[in-house]
Design an enzyme around this catalytic site. Sequence first.
Site, PDB file in Angstrom:
ATOM      1  N   HIS A 120     -17.436  53.816  21.225  1.00 39.72           N
ATOM      2  CA  HIS A 120     -17.769  53.049  20.033  1.00 39.72           C
ATOM      3  C   HIS A 120     -19.203  52.537  20.107  1.00 39.72           C
ATOM      4  CE1 HIS A 120     -13.240  52.178  19.454  1.00 39.72           C
ATOM      5  NE2 HIS A 120     -13.626  52.908  18.432  1.00 39.72           N
ATOM      6  N   CYS A 206     -13.487  43.970  21.988  1.00 40.97           N
ATOM      7  CA  CYS A 206     -12.331  44.709  21.457  1.00 40.97           C
ATOM      8  C   CYS A 206     -11.102  43.836  21.249  1.00 40.97           C
ATOM      9  CB  CYS A 206     -11.933  45.843  22.408  1.00 40.97           C
ATOM     10  SG  CYS A 206     -13.251  46.960  22.881  1.00 40.97           S
TER      11      CYS A 206
END
Length: 213
Positions: A120, A206
């Site tokens: 990511h 996250c």
Amino acid sequence: MLESCGLEVVVLPALDDLPDSVFVEDPVHVLDEIAIALSPGVPSRRPEVEPLIEVIGEYRPIARIELPATIDGGDILRIGRTLFVGRSTRTNDAGIHALAAIVSEHGYSVRAVAMRDCLHLKSGCTAIGRRVLINSGWVDLDAFREHDPLPVPSAEPAAADVLSLPGTIVMPDSFPRTVGRLEAQGLSVVTVDVSEFQNAEAGVTCLSVIFDE
């Protein structure tokens, strides 16, 4: 740790059949005005969206991004009124365009960012105030020139995933050189053990969705 930094923490029920659901940042992105139900790039993660939106919907009106557009929250980095979005294996151009169409109505702009060799965008860069902590081997440095990028040490390539809270930077305890680099900038750093999550290329961003009520 979050509570010690002055945040109210809402713990969601476990979804035992969805083990990736601990990464609550990926199915939703929350702005001051709205929350956006995202369209995860991996099919097995798409059932995570609705349980999270049921909770977030108590705080924000909901907009939605639908297939074939795909976009993960871990690819979205907000700095002011700009959302930087990484083109990744989880986020496609249709997802970036769909996000731009939604947020433009609320005065935000979207910029696509080139990246490589990481899952990511936030694996390779995060905001520290108006600056950006970055691994330029993973993320296009030119995209953040106006934000005075601060490189992570080459020996700690995954150290750019940090969580900026008011007055505090939260990061894994496995990157002491980066801690020193941030403290040398006059920043207050708190470290936590997230080593098991790091085995799945996850970091401190996250595991929570943080916003003002």
